[in-house]
Design a protein around this motif. Structure first.
Motif, PDB file in Angstrom:
ATOM      1  N   PHE A   5      -3.709   1.386  11.181  1.00 58.32           N
ATOM      2  CA  PHE A   5      -5.110   1.056  10.936  1.00 58.32           C
ATOM      3  C   PHE A   5      -5.810   2.178  10.170  1.00 58.32           C
ATOM      4  O   PHE A   5      -6.556   1.917   9.227  1.00 58.32           O
ATOM      5  N   ALA A   6      -5.551   3.417  10.555  1.00 60.04           N
ATOM      6  CA  ALA A   6      -6.197   4.560   9.903  1.00 60.04           C
ATOM      7  C   ALA A   6      -5.824   4.658   8.437  1.00 60.04           C
ATOM      8  O   ALA A   6      -6.605   5.172   7.624  1.00 60.04           O
ATOM      9  N   MET A   7      -4.637   4.179   8.072  1.00 58.87           N
ATOM     10  CA  MET A   7      -4.180   4.236   6.687  1.00 58.87           C
ATOM     11  C   MET A   7      -4.521   2.967   5.912  1.00 58.87           C
ATOM     12  O   MET A   7      -4.083   2.790   4.774  1.00 58.87           O
ATOM     13  N   SER A   8      -5.278   2.054   6.534  1.00 57.61           N
ATOM     14  CA  SER A   8      -5.716   0.796   5.888  1.00 57.61           C
ATOM     15  C   SER A   8      -4.539  -0.032   5.393  1.00 57.61           C
ATOM     16  O   SER A   8      -4.579  -0.617   4.307  1.00 57.61           O
ATOM     17  N   ILE A   9      -3.481  -0.080   6.187  1.00 54.18           N
ATOM     18  CA  ILE A   9      -2.280  -0.843   5.839  1.00 54.18           C
ATOM     19  C   ILE A   9      -2.399  -2.247   6.411  1.00 54.18           C
ATOM     20  O   ILE A   9      -2.753  -2.422   7.583  1.00 54.18           O
ATOM     21  N   GLU A  45       4.706  -5.363   9.435  1.00 53.80           N
ATOM     22  CA  GLU A  45       5.939  -5.992   9.896  1.00 53.80           C
ATOM     23  C   GLU A  45       7.086  -5.760   8.911  1.00 53.80           C
ATOM     24  O   GLU A  45       8.205  -5.435   9.307  1.00 53.80           O
ATOM     25  N   SER A  46       6.830  -5.926   7.612  1.00 51.63           N
ATOM     26  CA  SER A  46       7.914  -5.840   6.626  1.00 51.63           C
ATOM     27  C   SER A  46       8.470  -4.427   6.501  1.00 51.63           C
ATOM     28  O   SER A  46       9.685  -4.220   6.481  1.00 51.63           O
ATOM     29  N   VAL A  47       7.596  -3.434   6.413  1.00 51.72           N
ATOM     30  CA  VAL A  47       8.056  -2.049   6.298  1.00 51.72           C
ATOM     31  C   VAL A  47       8.407  -1.500   7.678  1.00 51.72           C
ATOM     32  O   VAL A  47       9.412  -0.811   7.850  1.00 51.72           O
ATOM     33  N   GLY A  48       7.591  -1.824   8.670  1.00 54.29           N
ATOM     34  CA  GLY A  48       7.799  -1.286  10.004  1.00 54.29           C
ATOM     35  C   GLY A  48       9.104  -1.708  10.646  1.00 54.29           C
ATOM     36  O   GLY A  48       9.706  -0.948  11.408  1.00 54.29           O
ATOM     37  N   SER A  49       9.570  -2.907  10.332  1.00 48.66           N
ATOM     38  CA  SER A  49      10.829  -3.357  10.922  1.00 48.66           C
ATOM     39  C   SER A  49      11.991  -2.474  10.492  1.00 48.66           C
ATOM     40  O   SER A  49      12.926  -2.227  11.263  1.00 48.66           O
ATOM     41  N   VAL A  50      11.928  -1.973   9.275  1.00 49.33           N
ATOM     42  CA  VAL A  50      12.974  -1.068   8.781  1.00 49.33           C
ATOM     43  C   VAL A  50      12.941   0.249   9.557  1.00 49.33           C
ATOM     44  O   VAL A  50      13.984   0.787   9.951  1.00 49.33           O
ATOM     45  N   ILE A  51      11.741   0.770   9.790  1.00 49.66           N
ATOM     46  CA  ILE A  51      11.611   2.003  10.566  1.00 49.66           C
ATOM     47  C   ILE A  51      12.167   1.801  11.973  1.00 49.66           C
ATOM     48  O   ILE A  51      12.903   2.652  12.493  1.00 49.66           O
ATOM     49  N   ASP A  52      11.856   0.675  12.599  1.00 46.65           N
ATOM     50  CA  ASP A  52      12.348   0.409  13.951  1.00 46.65           C
ATOM     51  C   ASP A  52      13.876   0.340  13.988  1.00 46.65           C
ATOM     52  O   ASP A  52      14.509   0.838  14.929  1.00 46.65           O
ATOM     53  N   ILE A  53      14.463  -0.278  12.979  1.00 47.95           N
ATOM     54  CA  ILE A  53      15.930  -0.369  12.923  1.00 47.95           C
ATOM     55  C   ILE A  53      16.544   1.017  12.806  1.00 47.95           C
ATOM     56  O   ILE A  53      17.512   1.363  13.510  1.00 47.95           O
ATOM     57  N   GLN A  54      15.983   1.849  11.929  1.00 43.23           N
ATOM     58  CA  GLN A  54      16.518   3.195  11.736  1.00 43.23           C
ATOM     59  C   GLN A  54      16.344   4.054  12.995  1.00 43.23           C
ATOM     60  O   GLN A  54      17.238   4.836  13.342  1.00 43.23           O
ATOM     61  N   ASN A  59       0.844  -1.191   0.000  1.00 36.93           N
ATOM     62  CA  ASN A  59       0.000   0.000   0.000  1.00 36.93           C
ATOM     63  C   ASN A  59       0.885   1.248   0.000  1.00 36.93           C
ATOM     64  O   ASN A  59       1.053   1.907   1.032  1.00 36.93           O
ATOM     65  N   VAL A  60       1.440   1.557  -1.156  1.00 35.48           N
ATOM     66  CA  VAL A  60       2.371   2.680  -1.269  1.00 35.48           C
ATOM     67  C   VAL A  60       1.703   3.991  -0.858  1.00 35.48           C
ATOM     68  O   VAL A  60       2.300   4.818  -0.154  1.00 35.48           O
ATOM     69  N   ILE A  61       0.470   4.183  -1.298  1.00 34.28           N
ATOM     70  CA  ILE A  61      -0.246   5.422  -0.981  1.00 34.28           C
ATOM     71  C   ILE A  61      -0.500   5.531   0.520  1.00 34.28           C
ATOM     72  O   ILE A  61      -0.319   6.592   1.131  1.00 34.28           O
ATOM     73  N   GLY A  62      -0.918   4.424   1.138  1.00 28.54           N
ATOM     74  CA  GLY A  62      -1.147   4.431   2.576  1.00 28.54           C
ATOM     75  C   GLY A  62       0.117   4.747   3.364  1.00 28.54           C
ATOM     76  O   GLY A  62       0.089   5.517   4.336  1.00 28.54           O
ATOM     77  N   TRP A  63       1.234   4.174   2.943  1.00 32.56           N
ATOM     78  CA  TRP A  63       2.496   4.421   3.637  1.00 32.56           C
ATOM     79  C   TRP A  63       2.951   5.874   3.449  1.00 32.56           C
ATOM     80  O   TRP A  63       3.524   6.482   4.356  1.00 32.56           O
ATOM     81  N   GLU A  64       2.705   6.444   2.261  1.00 39.80           N
ATOM     82  CA  GLU A  64       3.066   7.855   2.083  1.00 39.80           C
ATOM     83  C   GLU A  64       2.219   8.741   2.987  1.00 39.80           C
ATOM     84  O   GLU A  64       2.721   9.692   3.594  1.00 39.80           O
ATOM     85  N   ALA A  65       0.931   8.429   3.080  1.00 44.85           N
ATOM     86  CA  ALA A  65       0.062   9.198   3.971  1.00 44.85           C
ATOM     87  C   ALA A  65       0.533   9.076   5.415  1.00 44.85           C
ATOM     88  O   ALA A  65       0.533  10.058   6.179  1.00 44.85           O
ATOM     89  N   PRO A  74       7.533  23.614   1.405  1.00 45.03           N
ATOM     90  CA  PRO A  74       7.089  22.466   2.209  1.00 45.03           C
ATOM     91  C   PRO A  74       7.651  21.169   1.647  1.00 45.03           C
ATOM     92  O   PRO A  74       7.967  21.076   0.457  1.00 45.03           O
ATOM     93  N   ALA A  75       7.786  20.163   2.501  1.00 48.04           N
ATOM     94  CA  ALA A  75       8.326  18.870   2.084  1.00 48.04           C
ATOM     95  C   ALA A  75       7.265  18.082   1.309  1.00 48.04           C
ATOM     96  O   ALA A  75       6.061  18.292   1.499  1.00 48.04           O
ATOM     97  N   PHE A  76       7.717  17.185   0.464  1.00 49.18           N
ATOM     98  CA  PHE A  76       6.791  16.363  -0.326  1.00 49.18           C
ATOM     99  C   PHE A  76       7.504  15.101  -0.791  1.00 49.18           C
ATOM    100  O   PHE A  76       8.729  14.985  -0.680  1.00 49.18           O
ATOM    101  N   ASP A  77       6.719  14.146  -1.338  1.00 50.72           N
ATOM    102  CA  ASP A  77       7.261  12.879  -1.839  1.00 50.72           C
ATOM    103  C   ASP A  77       8.158  12.200  -0.799  1.00 50.72           C
ATOM    104  O   ASP A  77       9.349  11.972  -1.031  1.00 50.72           O
ATOM    105  N   ILE A  78       7.570  11.871   0.342  1.00 48.28           N
ATOM    106  CA  ILE A  78       8.292  11.202   1.425  1.00 48.28           C
ATOM    107  C   ILE A  78       7.695   9.813   1.588  1.00 48.28           C
ATOM    108  O   ILE A  78       6.524   9.677   1.941  1.00 48.28           O
ATOM    109  N   ASN A  79       8.485   8.784   1.326  1.00 48.79           N
ATOM    110  CA  ASN A  79       7.980   7.408   1.344  1.00 48.79           C
ATOM    111  C   ASN A  79       8.956   6.466   2.035  1.00 48.79           C
ATOM    112  O   ASN A  79      10.156   6.505   1.741  1.00 48.79           O
TER     113      ASN A  79
END
Length: 279
Positions: free
Chosen positions: A248-252, A258-267, A65-71, A184-189
């Motif tokens: 949940f709010a972004m319908s992810i 787990e797959s994307v979130g684990s990267v965020i946790d590591i960083q 869900n690329v759009i959800g993750w960008e949101a 303003p910032a934009f295109d952050i994924n």
């Protein structure tokens, strides 16, 4: 002004483009997509009162869900005190659509805008570093100290969520009364693969393993003390650490969490290690 179509029509046209439909390509071009750049299907749409917005669409072939993750990333960036355009995440025929108000348009007229690539004098394909953007800020910004600090905050946030699509066209400057200022910032994924290197180096560093440490090297070049930089890093961590609350709010889907979130946790862990070190 491009022809305005409904979001449902545009989503269907974006899907048809992926299948090679020339008619769909024409419809998207008529709607302004050809002016907007970037890899994702998008189009100009009109909001209430004549405001101009950009609608970004998912692809039927998206593996996540690329759009959800960008949101989600934009909401976290707002919490991290980063200047952003107003956004709305919509569901159109069961598909996510992200709508962003254009910061380079006011009702009735255009606001001057240049990309960081233009401001730095570089070209597509040339290697770039955030030092190039710092120099551009120092050269053109009417509030260069404020903008250098804001740029550092954005770089730190990109490290925290592993945003690697940070080429110089994804940074820019808006014309203000007394000169230019950071847009303003934009295109952050978030990028789910830690092996993917960022497109704009942080003082020579593009590898995720070393980005957090590179932030402290970048800080004085952004006219920040080490203490001020660590305060910003602490604020970034505090904002991003709560990313799970937004899934949940972004319908992810849970699997993506787990797959994307684990990267965020590591960083986040790497940034914590850096700002917790004694002075």
């Amino acid at each position: 002004m491009p022809k305005m179509l409904s979001l449902s029509e545009l989503q269907r046209a974006a899907d048809d483009v992926a299948e090679g439909s020339d008619v769909a390509i024409k419809r998207l071009l008529e709607a302004g997509t050809g002016w907007l750049g970037g890899a994702r299907p998008k189009a100009s749409v009109s909001g209430d009162g004549g405001s101009l917005m950009i609608a970004k669409f998912s692809r039927s072939t998206d593996e996540r869900n690329v759009i959800g993750w960008e949101a989600l990333a934009l909401e976290l960036a707002k919490r991290a005190k980063i200047s952003l355009p107003r956004t709305h995440l919509l569901s159109v025929e069961g598909r996510p659509v992200l709508v962003l108000y254009r910061f380079d348009r006011l009702i009735g007229h255009r606001v001057g805008y240049i990309s960081a690539m233009t401001a730095s004098g570089l070209r597509d394909g040339e290697p770039a570093d955030y030092l190039d953007i710092v120099e551009a800020v120092e050269d053109v910004s009417r509030q260069w100290r404020i903008d250098c600090a804001a740029l550092f905050r954005r770089v730190a946030f990109s490290v925290a969520i592993h945003n690697t699509d940070d080429h110089l066209r994804n940074h820019g400057f808006l014309r203000a009364e007394a000169g230019w200022e950071l847009s303003p910032a934009f295109d952050i994924n978030p990028e789910p693969d830690l092996a993917v290197r960022r497109q704009t180096a942080i003082n020579g560093v593009t590898d995720a393993d070393y980005e957090a440490e590179a932030l402290l090297d970048l800080a004085p070049l952004c006219h920040l003390s080490v203490a001020a930089a660590r305060d910003i890093l602490g604020e970034i961590v505090e904002a991003v650490v709560h990313w799970r609350d937004l899934v949940f709010a972004m319908s992810i889907a849970s699997a993506e969490k787990e797959s994307v979130g684990s990267v965020i946790d590591i960083q986040l862990g790497r940034i914590r290690d850096v700002f917790r070190r004694p002075l």
